[in-house]
Design a protein around this motif. Structure first.
Motif, PDB file in Angstrom:
ATOM      1  N   GLY A  66      -2.739 -13.774  11.092  1.00 22.76           N
ATOM      2  CA  GLY A  66      -2.428 -13.166  12.083  1.00 22.76           C
ATOM      3  C   GLY A  66      -2.935 -11.632  12.121  1.00 22.76           C
ATOM      4  N   ALA A  67      -3.067 -10.991  10.888  1.00 26.86           N
ATOM      5  CA  ALA A  67      -3.515  -9.622  11.122  1.00 26.86           C
ATOM      6  C   ALA A  67      -4.950  -9.583  11.457  1.00 26.86           C
ATOM      7  N   VAL A  68      -5.920 -10.758  10.971  1.00 31.92           N
ATOM      8  CA  VAL A  68      -7.429 -10.844  11.282  1.00 31.92           C
ATOM      9  C   VAL A  68      -7.492 -10.996  12.769  1.00 31.92           C
ATOM     10  N   ILE A  69      -6.785 -12.121  13.006  1.00 37.95           N
ATOM     11  CA  ILE A  69      -6.959 -12.462  14.743  1.00 37.95           C
ATOM     12  C   ILE A  69      -6.494 -11.547  15.481  1.00 37.95           C
ATOM     13  N   SER A  70      -5.586 -10.834  15.313  1.00 38.22           N
ATOM     14  CA  SER A  70      -4.893  -9.560  16.048  1.00 38.22           C
ATOM     15  C   SER A  70      -6.072  -8.419  16.452  1.00 38.22           C
ATOM     16  N   GLN A  71      -6.794  -8.478  15.390  1.00 33.71           N
ATOM     17  CA  GLN A  71      -7.984  -7.410  15.633  1.00 33.71           C
ATOM     18  C   GLN A  71      -9.457  -8.029  16.080  1.00 33.71           C
ATOM     19  N   PHE A 101      -1.085 -10.089  -0.904  1.00 31.53           N
ATOM     20  CA  PHE A 101      -2.235 -10.355   0.174  1.00 31.53           C
ATOM     21  C   PHE A 101      -2.284  -9.392   1.491  1.00 31.53           C
ATOM     22  N   GLY A 102      -1.347  -9.104   1.860  1.00 32.12           N
ATOM     23  CA  GLY A 102      -1.478  -8.042   3.056  1.00 32.12           C
ATOM     24  C   GLY A 102      -1.950  -6.846   2.580  1.00 32.12           C
ATOM     25  N   THR A 103      -1.364  -6.362   1.510  1.00 28.79           N
ATOM     26  CA  THR A 103      -1.847  -4.962   0.903  1.00 28.79           C
ATOM     27  C   THR A 103      -3.221  -5.038   0.563  1.00 28.79           C
ATOM     28  N   ILE A 104      -3.377  -6.137  -0.201  1.00 28.65           N
ATOM     29  CA  ILE A 104      -5.362  -6.276  -0.592  1.00 28.65           C
ATOM     30  C   ILE A 104      -5.849  -6.179   0.491  1.00 28.65           C
ATOM     31  N   LEU A 105      -5.451  -6.902   1.973  1.00 27.86           N
ATOM     32  CA  LEU A 105      -6.321  -7.083   2.953  1.00 27.86           C
ATOM     33  C   LEU A 105      -6.616  -5.831   3.714  1.00 27.86           C
ATOM     34  N   ASP A 106      -5.422  -4.877   3.612  1.00 28.79           N
ATOM     35  CA  ASP A 106      -5.593  -3.650   4.360  1.00 28.79           C
ATOM     36  C   ASP A 106      -6.706  -2.547   3.312  1.00 28.79           C
ATOM     37  N   THR A 107      -6.634  -3.195   2.086  1.00 31.23           N
ATOM     38  CA  THR A 107      -7.287  -1.978   1.344  1.00 31.23           C
ATOM     39  C   THR A 107      -8.654  -2.552   0.802  1.00 31.23           C
ATOM     40  N   ILE A 108      -9.194  -3.691   0.947  1.00 30.37           N
ATOM     41  CA  ILE A 108     -10.473  -4.259   0.550  1.00 30.37           C
ATOM     42  C   ILE A 108     -11.116  -4.835   1.832  1.00 30.37           C
ATOM     43  N   GLY A 109     -10.144  -5.223   2.642  1.00 26.77           N
ATOM     44  CA  GLY A 109     -10.960  -5.998   3.773  1.00 26.77           C
ATOM     45  C   GLY A 109     -10.590  -7.414   3.599  1.00 26.77           C
ATOM     46  N   PRO A 110     -10.906  -8.161   4.785  1.00 21.89           N
ATOM     47  CA  PRO A 110     -10.620  -9.673   4.907  1.00 21.89           C
ATOM     48  C   PRO A 110     -11.743 -10.457   3.938  1.00 21.89           C
ATOM     49  N   ARG A 111     -12.792 -10.360   3.820  1.00 19.62           N
ATOM     50  CA  ARG A 111     -13.438 -11.133   3.216  1.00 19.62           C
ATOM     51  C   ARG A 111     -13.246 -11.100   1.847  1.00 19.62           C
ATOM     52  N   ARG A 112     -13.150 -10.122   0.996  1.00 18.43           N
ATOM     53  CA  ARG A 112     -12.964 -10.362  -0.306  1.00 18.43           C
ATOM     54  C   ARG A 112     -11.605 -10.551  -0.771  1.00 18.43           C
ATOM     55  N   THR A 134     -19.167 -17.316   5.776  1.00 22.19           N
ATOM     56  CA  THR A 134     -20.266 -17.552   6.973  1.00 22.19           C
ATOM     57  C   THR A 134     -19.781 -16.755   8.309  1.00 22.19           C
ATOM     58  N   ILE A 135     -18.338 -16.264   8.417  1.00 20.60           N
ATOM     59  CA  ILE A 135     -17.907 -15.542   9.390  1.00 20.60           C
ATOM     60  C   ILE A 135     -18.587 -14.327   9.672  1.00 20.60           C
ATOM     61  N   PRO A 136     -19.334 -13.921  10.841  1.00 18.88           N
ATOM     62  CA  PRO A 136     -20.154 -12.889  11.130  1.00 18.88           C
ATOM     63  C   PRO A 136     -19.284 -11.578  11.380  1.00 18.88           C
ATOM     64  N   GLY A 137     -19.439 -10.430  10.967  1.00 25.15           N
ATOM     65  CA  GLY A 137     -19.041  -9.542  11.309  1.00 25.15           C
ATOM     66  C   GLY A 137     -17.332  -9.443  10.796  1.00 25.15           C
ATOM     67  N   PHE A 138     -16.979 -10.187   9.642  1.00 21.37           N
ATOM     68  CA  PHE A 138     -15.572 -10.233   9.296  1.00 21.37           C
ATOM     69  C   PHE A 138     -15.346  -8.793   8.487  1.00 21.37           C
ATOM     70  N   LYS A 139     -15.088  -7.708   9.265  1.00 22.47           N
ATOM     71  CA  LYS A 139     -14.910  -6.474   8.962  1.00 22.47           C
ATOM     72  C   LYS A 139     -13.674  -6.124   8.405  1.00 22.47           C
ATOM     73  N   LYS A 140     -13.630  -4.829   7.645  1.00 20.88           N
ATOM     74  CA  LYS A 140     -12.524  -4.556   7.150  1.00 20.88           C
ATOM     75  C   LYS A 140     -11.352  -4.143   8.330  1.00 20.88           C
ATOM     76  N   LEU A 141     -10.179  -4.175   7.913  1.00 20.54           N
ATOM     77  CA  LEU A 141      -8.993  -3.838   9.005  1.00 20.54           C
ATOM     78  C   LEU A 141      -8.206  -2.614   8.539  1.00 20.54           C
ATOM     79  N   ASN A 142      -8.768  -1.749   7.643  1.00 16.94           N
ATOM     80  CA  ASN A 142      -8.139  -0.952   7.262  1.00 16.94           C
ATOM     81  C   ASN A 142      -8.743   0.574   8.054  1.00 16.94           C
ATOM     82  N   THR A 143      -9.204   0.428   9.057  1.00 15.31           N
ATOM     83  CA  THR A 143      -9.545   1.533   9.985  1.00 15.31           C
ATOM     84  C   THR A 143      -8.960   1.230  11.205  1.00 15.31           C
ATOM     85  N   ASP A 144      -8.454   2.301  11.709  1.00 11.68           N
ATOM     86  CA  ASP A 144      -7.682   2.311  12.964  1.00 11.68           C
ATOM     87  C   ASP A 144      -8.594   2.570  14.182  1.00 11.68           C
ATOM     88  N   GLN A 145      -8.513   1.676  15.267  1.00 13.00           N
ATOM     89  CA  GLN A 145      -9.444   1.634  16.309  1.00 13.00           C
ATOM     90  C   GLN A 145      -8.815   2.092  17.607  1.00 13.00           C
TER      91      GLN A 145
END
Length: 423
Positions: free
Chosen positions: A349-354, A294-305, A412-423
């Motif tokens: 944890g990854a989602v909340i931290s961002q 899941f962690g690898t998939i999340l980093d690749t395609i984002g949390p929503r998918r 329904t979460i607004p702006g549930f964006k990808k986490l595979n871009t560094d900020q």
């Protein structure tokens, strides 16, 4: 940006694989993972001790469910308390405090004889495990680039599954000779983490900069930041709903799955039941593999998918689990249930931290997770009541429907964006 922050980012820029982690990153990942391992081992002891505790203490299934639920209710207080402390006085100090509290609360269970004192001990244990979550996730988020946080937080969460495997092995080895009290006596092992943390782990440059900003007045801690805008307030609400359902599935299944498997197999003998404890290991391995995937998939395609895929699969696999009536099918389907339903755990944890700023990162993670655990804790009581009055099929169908509800809210979460871009 300070010089230390710039140097830290330059070091991270050179890191592309786990084998090339900096020494500081290795210490953070190792300490948080080991902490999850041993603390979850202590917490999971109850899964294997619950049935004999119910028999020896002559309590009902519902009361047994309350014993299991108390740790999740305690997690709410611990999450709030230790989250705020971690954002104010330091992640490293608070991490060691939470581990010591889990150690004390586990060992003392070996000497208790009535439900009220057992409730209190499990409440304290929950405070410790609840506080540890946000602290660990804050350390991970501040030590790795955003494009790797999903995988790193999942690895740390996998430590919890390793702890559950250790609990299963130790329960099988210890309980036949020393009973459930002897099992809880092993709760002192997490003190190893305290030694490592105090000796090797240091505060991150980002936290040190945050402290400097507090002193100059550039930043100010405010608990209201969790819901200081309508968008963030709604996001926090939905995450609590999702975490409530995640808790219901994770702790509900972990606390009751050995009992469910015994009912499905018609096992009552203590010796034979040991095979059920060992049969939990493939299921827990499925959880660990699911978290890493899941962690690898999340980093690749984002949390929503990523969440959508796992929530749909969780609902389906939990329902299918009701059709398993032998050890092989129970183990295989159980591993698939664990893979999907618990694979998402580290991703939160990854989602909340961002989604939340550094000055309230640990507080947000702990508050949302603690709230979800406190509400979801009622699942252990409800499952115990259903087991007393209905069937395993009703338990699994109820859990399956909850994952469908989580999917609807997540979309329904607004702006549930990808986490595979560094900020």
């Amino acid at each position: 940006m300070t010089i230390s922050q710039s140097e830290n980012i330059m070091q991270q820029d050179k890191v592309e694989t786990g084998a090339q982690m900096t020494s500081e990153q290795k210490v953070v990942l190792g300490s948080t993972t080991l902490g999850f391992t041993l603390d979850h081992m202590d917490a999971t002891f109850l899964s294997f001790a619950l049935a004999p505790m119910i028999a020896e203490l002559h309590i009902t299934g519902a009361q047994g469910g309350i014993i299991a639920a108390m740790s999740n209710w305690g997690a709410l207080l611990g999450s709030l308390l230790f989250g705020i402390l971690a954002d104010r006085i330091g992640r490293v100090k608070v991490l060691s405090y939470t581990v010591m509290l889990v150690t004390f609360a586990t060992v003392i269970l070996a000497f208790l004889d009535n439900t009220h004192t057992i409730y209190a001990a499990r409440f304290l244990l929950g405070m410790g495990t609840g506080g540890e979550y946000g602290v660990s996730m804050a350390l991970i988020a501040e030590s790795f680039r955003a494009s790797r946080v999903g995988r790193m937080s999942s690895i740390t969460a996998i430590g919890g599954q390793v702890g559950a495997i250790l609990a299963a092995i130790l329960a099988t080895l210890i309980m036949p000779s020393f009973g459930w009290r002897g099992l809880f006596m092993l709760g002192f092992l997490p003190l190893i983490v305290v030694y490592i943390v105090r000796r090797h782990l240091k505060e991150t440059p980002e936290f040190e900069q945050l402290q400097a900003d507090y002193k100059t007045g550039k930043k100010k801690f405010s608990f209201k930041t969790i819901a200081n805008t309508p968008k963030r307030a709604y996001t926090s609400f939905v995450l609590i709903v999702m975490l409530t359902i995640q808790t219901s599935g994770y702790y509900g299944l972990m606390n009751w799955l050995p009992t469910i498997m015994r009912k499905q197999l018609g096992i009552t003998e203590t010796i034979t039941a040991g095979y059920v404890n060992l049969g939990m290991i493939p299921i827990i391995i499925g959880m660990a593999v699911g978290m890493l995937t899941f962690g690898t998939i999340l980093d690749t395609i984002g949390p929503r998918r990523a969440f959508a895929i796992f929530l749909v699969a969780s609902a389906l696999m939990i329902y299918v689990f009701t059709f398993a009536y032998n050890m092989w099918t129970l183990t295989i389907l159980g591993a698939l249930v664990g893979f999907f339903s618990n694979g998402m755990y580290g991703g939160f944890g990854a989602v909340i931290s961002q989604l939340y700023p550094s000055e309230i990162r640990a507080t947000a993670a702990n508050t949302l997770m603690g709230s979800g655990r406190a509400i979801g804790a009622f699942s252990s009581v409800v499952i115990g009541w259903i087991m007393d009055n209905y069937s395993v099929a009703v338990v699994m169908l109820s859990l399956s429907l909850m994952y469908v509800i989580s999917l609807i809210f997540m979309l329904t979460i607004p702006g549930f964006k990808k986490l595979n871009t560094d900020q």
